[in-house]
Design a protein around this motif. Structure first.
Motif, PDB file in Angstrom:
ATOM      1  N   ILE A   1      -8.256   3.991   1.423  1.00 37.88           N
ATOM      2  CA  ILE A   1      -7.143   2.810   1.434  1.00 37.88           C
ATOM      3  C   ILE A   1      -8.051   1.811   0.712  1.00 37.88           C
ATOM      4  CG2 ILE A   1      -5.971   3.605   3.688  1.00 37.88           C
ATOM      5  CD1 ILE A   1      -6.851   0.963   4.804  1.00 37.88           C
ATOM      6  N   LYS A   2      -9.304   1.632   0.886  1.00 32.97           N
ATOM      7  CA  LYS A   2      -9.961   0.483   0.089  1.00 32.97           C
ATOM      8  C   LYS A   2     -10.243   1.094  -1.098  1.00 32.97           C
ATOM      9  CE  LYS A   2      -9.986  -3.004   2.884  1.00 32.97           C
ATOM     10  NZ  LYS A   2      -9.220  -4.427   2.358  1.00 32.97           N
ATOM     11  N   ARG A   3     -10.551   2.386  -1.256  1.00 29.64           N
ATOM     12  CA  ARG A   3     -11.480   2.803  -2.495  1.00 29.64           C
ATOM     13  C   ARG A   3     -10.702   3.927  -2.971  1.00 29.64           C
ATOM     14  NH1 ARG A   3     -16.744   5.566  -3.530  1.00 29.64           N
ATOM     15  NH2 ARG A   3     -16.258   6.343  -1.404  1.00 29.64           N
ATOM     16  N   PRO A   4      -9.562   3.914  -3.534  1.00 30.22           N
ATOM     17  CA  PRO A   4      -8.672   5.076  -3.715  1.00 30.22           C
ATOM     18  C   PRO A   4      -9.471   5.877  -4.955  1.00 30.22           C
ATOM     19  CG  PRO A   4      -7.309   3.526  -4.325  1.00 30.22           C
ATOM     20  CD  PRO A   4      -8.617   2.721  -3.754  1.00 30.22           C
ATOM     21  N   LEU A   5      -9.320   7.238  -5.132  1.00 31.52           N
ATOM     22  CA  LEU A   5      -9.588   7.936  -6.179  1.00 31.52           C
ATOM     23  C   LEU A   5      -8.548   8.475  -6.850  1.00 31.52           C
ATOM     24  CD1 LEU A   5     -12.601   9.963  -4.463  1.00 31.52           C
ATOM     25  CD2 LEU A   5     -12.823   7.873  -5.996  1.00 31.52           C
ATOM     26  N   PRO A   6      -8.427   8.638  -8.129  1.00 37.44           N
ATOM     27  CA  PRO A   6      -7.356   9.524  -8.560  1.00 37.44           C
ATOM     28  C   PRO A   6      -6.896  10.513  -7.902  1.00 37.44           C
ATOM     29  CG  PRO A   6      -8.812   8.798 -10.466  1.00 37.44           C
ATOM     30  CD  PRO A   6      -9.320   8.640  -9.149  1.00 37.44           C
ATOM     31  N   GLY A   7      -5.384  10.831  -7.523  1.00 40.72           N
ATOM     32  CA  GLY A   7      -5.071  11.945  -6.740  1.00 40.72           C
ATOM     33  C   GLY A   7      -4.894  11.595  -5.345  1.00 40.72           C
ATOM     34  N   THR A   8      -5.550  10.389  -4.717  1.00 47.47           N
ATOM     35  CA  THR A   8      -5.407  10.187  -3.315  1.00 47.47           C
ATOM     36  C   THR A   8      -4.429   9.067  -2.787  1.00 47.47           C
ATOM     37  OG1 THR A   8      -6.948   8.223  -3.506  1.00 47.47           O
ATOM     38  CG2 THR A   8      -7.919  10.556  -3.187  1.00 47.47           C
ATOM     39  N   ALA A   9      -3.431   8.781  -3.745  1.00 48.69           N
ATOM     40  CA  ALA A   9      -2.427   7.797  -3.353  1.00 48.69           C
ATOM     41  C   ALA A   9      -1.669   8.080  -2.177  1.00 48.69           C
ATOM     42  CB  ALA A   9      -1.367   7.754  -4.612  1.00 48.69           C
ATOM     43  N   LEU A  10      -1.260   9.386  -2.083  1.00 50.09           N
ATOM     44  CA  LEU A  10      -0.324   9.677  -0.696  1.00 50.09           C
ATOM     45  C   LEU A  10      -1.318   9.705   0.482  1.00 50.09           C
ATOM     46  CD1 LEU A  10       2.734   9.994  -0.264  1.00 50.09           C
ATOM     47  CD2 LEU A  10       2.265  12.245  -0.081  1.00 50.09           C
ATOM     48  N   ALA A  11      -2.300  10.303   0.366  1.00 55.31           N
ATOM     49  CA  ALA A  11      -3.268  10.320   1.449  1.00 55.31           C
ATOM     50  C   ALA A  11      -3.760   9.028   1.695  1.00 55.31           C
ATOM     51  CB  ALA A  11      -4.657  11.167   1.155  1.00 55.31           C
ATOM     52  N   ALA A  12      -3.926   8.059   0.857  1.00 55.24           N
ATOM     53  CA  ALA A  12      -4.147   6.496   1.242  1.00 55.24           C
ATOM     54  C   ALA A  12      -3.120   5.987   2.041  1.00 55.24           C
ATOM     55  CB  ALA A  12      -4.695   5.908  -0.189  1.00 55.24           C
ATOM     56  N   ALA A  13      -1.734   6.120   1.396  1.00 54.27           N
ATOM     57  CA  ALA A  13      -0.723   5.473   2.232  1.00 54.27           C
ATOM     58  C   ALA A  13      -0.612   6.171   3.586  1.00 54.27           C
ATOM     59  CB  ALA A  13       0.657   6.166   1.013  1.00 54.27           C
ATOM     60  N   GLY A  14      -1.005   7.468   3.858  1.00 54.46           N
ATOM     61  CA  GLY A  14      -0.800   8.111   5.321  1.00 54.46           C
ATOM     62  C   GLY A  14      -1.957   7.071   6.082  1.00 54.46           C
ATOM     63  N   LEU A  15      -3.056   7.025   5.645  1.00 60.23           N
ATOM     64  CA  LEU A  15      -4.160   6.384   6.223  1.00 60.23           C
ATOM     65  C   LEU A  15      -3.930   4.874   6.275  1.00 60.23           C
ATOM     66  CD1 LEU A  15      -6.911   7.906   4.106  1.00 60.23           C
ATOM     67  CD2 LEU A  15      -6.554   8.449   6.701  1.00 60.23           C
ATOM     68  N   GLY A  16      -3.313   4.352   5.308  1.00 59.30           N
ATOM     69  CA  GLY A  16      -2.731   2.789   5.558  1.00 59.30           C
ATOM     70  C   GLY A  16      -1.814   2.643   6.629  1.00 59.30           C
ATOM     71  N   ALA A  17      -0.870   3.748   6.645  1.00 60.45           N
ATOM     72  CA  ALA A  17       0.197   3.686   7.781  1.00 60.45           C
ATOM     73  C   ALA A  17      -0.641   3.644   9.260  1.00 60.45           C
ATOM     74  CB  ALA A  17       1.152   4.915   7.657  1.00 60.45           C
ATOM     75  N   ILE A  18      -1.699   4.445   9.396  1.00 59.31           N
ATOM     76  CA  ILE A  18      -2.388   4.558  10.363  1.00 59.31           C
ATOM     77  C   ILE A  18      -2.765   3.087  10.949  1.00 59.31           C
ATOM     78  CG2 ILE A  18      -4.352   5.268  11.666  1.00 59.31           C
ATOM     79  CD1 ILE A  18      -2.262   7.481  11.668  1.00 59.31           C
ATOM     80  N   GLU A  19      -3.446   2.542  10.104  1.00 57.81           N
ATOM     81  CA  GLU A  19      -3.906   1.174  10.551  1.00 57.81           C
ATOM     82  C   GLU A  19      -2.913   0.251  10.492  1.00 57.81           C
ATOM     83  OE1 GLU A  19      -6.958  -0.512   7.785  1.00 57.81           O
ATOM     84  OE2 GLU A  19      -8.053   1.559   7.613  1.00 57.81           O
ATOM     85  N   ALA A  20      -1.703   0.367  10.115  1.00 56.92           N
ATOM     86  CA  ALA A  20      -0.588  -0.720  10.441  1.00 56.92           C
ATOM     87  C   ALA A  20      -0.046  -0.377  11.945  1.00 56.92           C
ATOM     88  CB  ALA A  20       0.581  -0.412   9.329  1.00 56.92           C
ATOM     89  N   LEU A  21       0.075   1.060  12.050  1.00 50.75           N
ATOM     90  CA  LEU A  21       0.444   1.562  13.280  1.00 50.75           C
ATOM     91  C   LEU A  21      -0.471   1.061  14.450  1.00 50.75           C
ATOM     92  CD1 LEU A  21       2.466   3.748  14.931  1.00 50.75           C
ATOM     93  CD2 LEU A  21       0.606   5.234  14.761  1.00 50.75           C
ATOM     94  N   THR A  22      -1.643   1.008  14.105  1.00 52.32           N
ATOM     95  CA  THR A  22      -2.662   0.765  15.133  1.00 52.32           C
ATOM     96  C   THR A  22      -2.402  -0.751  15.606  1.00 52.32           C
ATOM     97  OG1 THR A  22      -4.520   2.135  14.257  1.00 52.32           O
ATOM     98  CG2 THR A  22      -5.279   0.288  15.587  1.00 52.32           C
ATOM     99  N   ARG A  23      -2.232  -1.698  14.510  1.00 51.91           N
ATOM    100  CA  ARG A  23      -2.188  -3.186  14.905  1.00 51.91           C
ATOM    101  C   ARG A  23      -0.835  -3.387  15.531  1.00 51.91           C
ATOM    102  NH1 ARG A  23      -4.989  -3.564   9.934  1.00 51.91           N
ATOM    103  NH2 ARG A  23      -3.203  -3.289   8.663  1.00 51.91           N
ATOM    104  N   GLY A  24       0.078  -2.574  15.252  1.00 56.94           N
ATOM    105  CA  GLY A  24       1.604  -2.635  15.532  1.00 56.94           C
ATOM    106  C   GLY A  24       1.608  -2.291  17.106  1.00 56.94           C
ATOM    107  N   LEU A  25       0.821  -1.386  17.402  1.00 61.05           N
ATOM    108  CA  LEU A  25       1.011  -0.781  18.950  1.00 61.05           C
ATOM    109  C   LEU A  25       0.112  -1.494  19.797  1.00 61.05           C
ATOM    110  CD1 LEU A  25       1.095   3.252  18.524  1.00 61.05           C
ATOM    111  CD2 LEU A  25       3.103   1.453  18.958  1.00 61.05           C
TER     112      LEU A  25
END
Ligand code: NAP
Length: 266
Positions: free
Chosen positions: A155-179
């Motif tokens: 999520i901080k240092r994406p590589l080409p081809g990791t956009a969706l994987a990074a989006a899923g990881l970002g969602a985890i961090e948002a979920l963490t703070r929200g919960l």
């Protein structure tokens, strides 16, 4: 809102002795390392994953890590992203104090190659496993209990081809703070580890070699690590230790703890 503050508890090494920790994704890599560590500090470990043979092998490894009764390592086969299956798997477990969710798969590729169907696998296995674990266990967790999820450096240092994987990881961090905010009134804590590239079967398979040590992946792991600030990739044990810290410290919630050997600095 509870009128009672979160209980004071002695942090590590004793905080988790006698407590029950569910590790969803505990048959391999970071989750397995967490199970081993938890056993050595006297916790009861409930390992959840899909493949029954790997589950049984993991339970044997965890039991062997420290002396103690066999029945304090329990396995439950379930797809953690399927809420009903997870609930059913955890029904027989009489008490749960903490939950670590390491379940997740990695699929990378260019935008043109990752269609919505494949993308859903990436997102479901990670985001919905964390969400299902929260929904299934929140009413069972005590004050001071915790949920810990795993995010990643992409999520901080994406590589080409990791956009969706990074989006899923970002969602985890948002979920963490929200919960963390939502469950704080019940004194339940929610945290995440942001892991850098870590030497596990997942990353070995991703590098295109066998998952086990002693294979051609050893060279690829060494080469990948040599370019990082601390000169090697992290170990599953190092990431697991951070997850155990987040469980054990009753005054940590809403935190994302980076364990990446400075990989995002490079
Ligand atoms: N290793 C890294 O470099 C790295 C870096 C950043 C983040 N992460 C993330 O950290 C987590 C753990 O990674 P790892 O390297 O330890 O992976 P791993 O060695 O592949 O272990 C993954 C574990 O999760 C289980 N699992 C996967 N999907 C599941 C599901 N839907 N329901 C239940 N269990 C499931 C697997 O068992 P079954 O397949 O039998 O279910 C296995 O026990 C993953 O989410 C990964 O994306 C890893």
């Amino acid at each position: 809102m509870s009128e009672t503050p979160v209980p004071l508890r002695t942090p590590l090494p004793h905080a988790l002795a006698g407590q029950t920790v569910v590790v969803a994704g505990g048959s391999s890599g970071i989750g397995l390392a967490a199970g081993v560590l938890l056993r050595t500090i006297g916790a009861r470990v409930v390992v959840v994953a899909r493949d029954e043979a790997r589950l049984a092998a993991a339970a044997a490894v965890i039991r062997a890590a420290a002396p103690g009764p066999d029945d304090i390592v329990v396995t439950a086969a379930a797809d953690a992203s399927e809420e009903d299956a997870l609930r059913h798997a955890l029904d027989p477990v009489d008490s749960i104090d903490h939950v670590l969710v390491t379940a997740g798969t990695l699929a990378m590729g260019p935008l043109a190659a990752i269609d919505r169907k494949l993308g859903a696998v990436v997102v479901n296995s990670r985001l919905w496993a964390a969400y299902a674990a929260a929904r299934v266990t929140e009413s069972r967790l005590p004050a001071g209990g915790s949920l810990t999820f795993v995010s990643g450096d992409f999520i901080k240092r994406p590589l080409p081809g990791t956009a969706l994987a990074a989006a899923g990881l970002g969602a985890i961090e948002a979920l963490t703070r929200g919960l963390a905010v939502e469950l704080a009134s019940r004194r339940i804590r929610v945290n995440a580890i942001r892991a850098g590239s870590t030497d596990t079967p997942l990353i070995r398979a991703f590098l295109g070699h066998g998952a086990d040590p002693g294979t051609a992946a050893d060279g690829a792991i060494l080469a990948a690590g040599a370019a990082t600030p601390l000169g090697r990739l992290g170990s599953a044990e190092e990431v697991a230790a951070a997850a155990v810290f987040l469980m054990a410290n009753p005054y940590v919630t809403g935190s994302v703890l980076t364990v990446d050997g400075g990989q995002t600095l490079a």
